[in-house]
Design an enzyme around this catalytic site. Sequence first.
Site, mmCIF file in Angstrom:
data_model
loop_
_atom_site.group_PDB
_atom_site.id
_atom_site.type_symbol
_atom_site.label_atom_id
_atom_site.label_comp_id
_atom_site.label_asym_id
_atom_site.label_seq_id
_atom_site.Cartn_x
_atom_site.Cartn_y
_atom_site.Cartn_z
ATOM 1 N N LYS A 170 -22.247 -46.731 -53.142
ATOM 2 C CA LYS A 170 -22.480 -47.714 -52.081
ATOM 3 C C LYS A 170 -23.895 -47.590 -51.523
ATOM 4 C CE LYS A 170 -19.038 -46.178 -49.509
ATOM 5 N NZ LYS A 170 -18.454 -45.066 -50.285
ATOM 6 N N ARG A 178 -13.799 -48.139 -42.399
ATOM 7 C CA ARG A 178 -13.018 -47.149 -43.147
ATOM 8 C C ARG A 178 -11.583 -47.076 -42.649
ATOM 9 N NH1 ARG A 178 -17.673 -43.896 -44.824
ATOM 10 N NH2 ARG A 178 -17.043 -42.195 -46.175
ATOM 11 N N ARG A 207 -24.995 -34.935 -56.098
ATOM 12 C CA ARG A 207 -25.635 -35.327 -54.838
ATOM 13 C C ARG A 207 -25.705 -34.159 -53.862
ATOM 14 N NH1 ARG A 207 -22.850 -40.218 -51.696
ATOM 15 N NH2 ARG A 207 -21.316 -38.613 -51.272
ATOM 16 N N ARG A 222 -26.354 -32.003 -49.028
ATOM 17 C CA ARG A 222 -25.314 -32.415 -48.082
ATOM 18 C C ARG A 222 -24.183 -31.404 -48.110
ATOM 19 N NH1 ARG A 222 -23.644 -38.692 -48.383
ATOM 20 N NH2 ARG A 222 -21.686 -37.772 -47.678
ATOM 21 N N ARG A 277 -11.835 -35.923 -47.893
ATOM 22 C CA ARG A 277 -12.385 -37.287 -47.885
ATOM 23 C C ARG A 277 -11.607 -38.199 -48.837
ATOM 24 N NH1 ARG A 277 -17.995 -35.101 -48.865
ATOM 25 N NH2 ARG A 277 -18.734 -37.145 -49.491
HETATM 26 P P1 ADP Z 1 -19.164 -40.633 -48.464
HETATM 27 O O1 ADP Z 1 -18.910 -42.083 -48.686
HETATM 28 O O2 ADP Z 1 -19.657 -39.931 -49.678
HETATM 29 O O3 ADP Z 1 -17.973 -39.918 -47.870
HETATM 30 P P2 ADP Z 1 -20.767 -41.211 -46.084
HETATM 31 O O4 ADP Z 1 -22.207 -40.885 -45.899
HETATM 32 O O5 ADP Z 1 -20.370 -42.652 -46.134
HETATM 33 O O6 ADP Z 1 -20.341 -40.448 -47.422
HETATM 34 O O7 ADP Z 1 -19.904 -40.519 -44.926
HETATM 35 C C1 ADP Z 1 -20.047 -39.164 -44.589
HETATM 36 C C2 ADP Z 1 -19.086 -38.803 -43.458
HETATM 37 O O8 ADP Z 1 -19.407 -39.551 -42.265
HETATM 38 C C3 ADP Z 1 -17.601 -39.117 -43.692
HETATM 39 O O9 ADP Z 1 -16.949 -38.094 -44.422
HETATM 40 C C4 ADP Z 1 -17.089 -39.215 -42.254
HETATM 41 O O10 ADP Z 1 -16.947 -37.940 -41.682
HETATM 42 C C5 ADP Z 1 -18.233 -39.886 -41.532
HETATM 43 N N1 ADP Z 1 -18.110 -41.363 -41.516
HETATM 44 C C6 ADP Z 1 -18.919 -42.237 -42.149
HETATM 45 N N2 ADP Z 1 -18.542 -43.502 -41.931
HETATM 46 C C7 ADP Z 1 -17.449 -43.444 -41.133
HETATM 47 C C8 ADP Z 1 -16.570 -44.411 -40.555
HETATM 48 N N3 ADP Z 1 -16.753 -45.725 -40.778
HETATM 49 N N4 ADP Z 1 -15.554 -43.985 -39.784
HETATM 50 C C9 ADP Z 1 -15.365 -42.684 -39.557
HETATM 51 N N5 ADP Z 1 -16.132 -41.708 -40.071
HETATM 52 C C10 ADP Z 1 -17.166 -42.070 -40.857
#
Ligand code: ADP
Length: 198
Positions: A14, A90, A129, A135, A147
């Site tokens: 994404k 999400r 990554r 990260r 996750r």
């Molecule tokens: P990935 O898609 O690989 O999990 P992201 O950078 O999108 O990585 O998200 C990293 C973390 O940020 C998630 O595991 C969560 O803890 C938090 N996060 C991101 N977007 C949201 C959201 N829309 N609602 C709740 N938590 C979020």
Amino acid sequence: MLNIVLFGPPGAGKGTQSKKLRSDYGLVHISTGELFRKHIIEGTSIGIQVQEYIAEGMLVPDEITLLMIEEQILAYYKDCKGFLFDGFPRTVAQAQALDRKLEEYNSSLSLVLSLDVPREELHRRIKKRGLEENRIDDQDESSVLTRFDLYNSETLPVKTYYENQGKFIKISGIDHIDLVLEKIKEIVDRFIIENSPR
Ligand code: ADP
């Protein structure tokens, strides 16, 4: 406005596709994960509140996420052609809140594009990554598993929510980055043509 959600599990690509798409269509890219990581680095009050959730792979509570999204929309809606949401919504509650928010601006979501990638490939990408971007949530096996569990239990219902609105489109995300981008752009371009005033 052209408002797009890029949907898919962790590691689906994404973020990679968003970075390419935003400039092509003049969209403001809102990545909740990226914004949270920035808050953490800067040590803001949001950063302090969310860092544990992120390290453990838990979802940040909706109130915090939604407040941050509202701030972003308010800050940019005047000067942009639309938004590209990445990693948001999400949860179904987030999706409903986004619909309400966009309605306040006399706008709505245009498309939800879902990147489909097999589970083994997702794990391979996340591992890579974790090393490349340092990260910690990607380097920690139990955070990654959490996750995926939360994706299945909390985020997959969002798919049904958008399917019911006729906005959900699945795209194979396994091919080369440029090929995936091409497929996304085909769909977006078609949407623009079909929805432009005659
Ligand atoms: P990935 O898609 O690989 O999990 P992201 O950078 O999108 O990585 O998200 C990293 C973390 O940020 C998630 O595991 C969560 O803890 C938090 N996060 C991101 N977007 C949201 C959201 N829309 N609602 C709740 N938590 C979020």
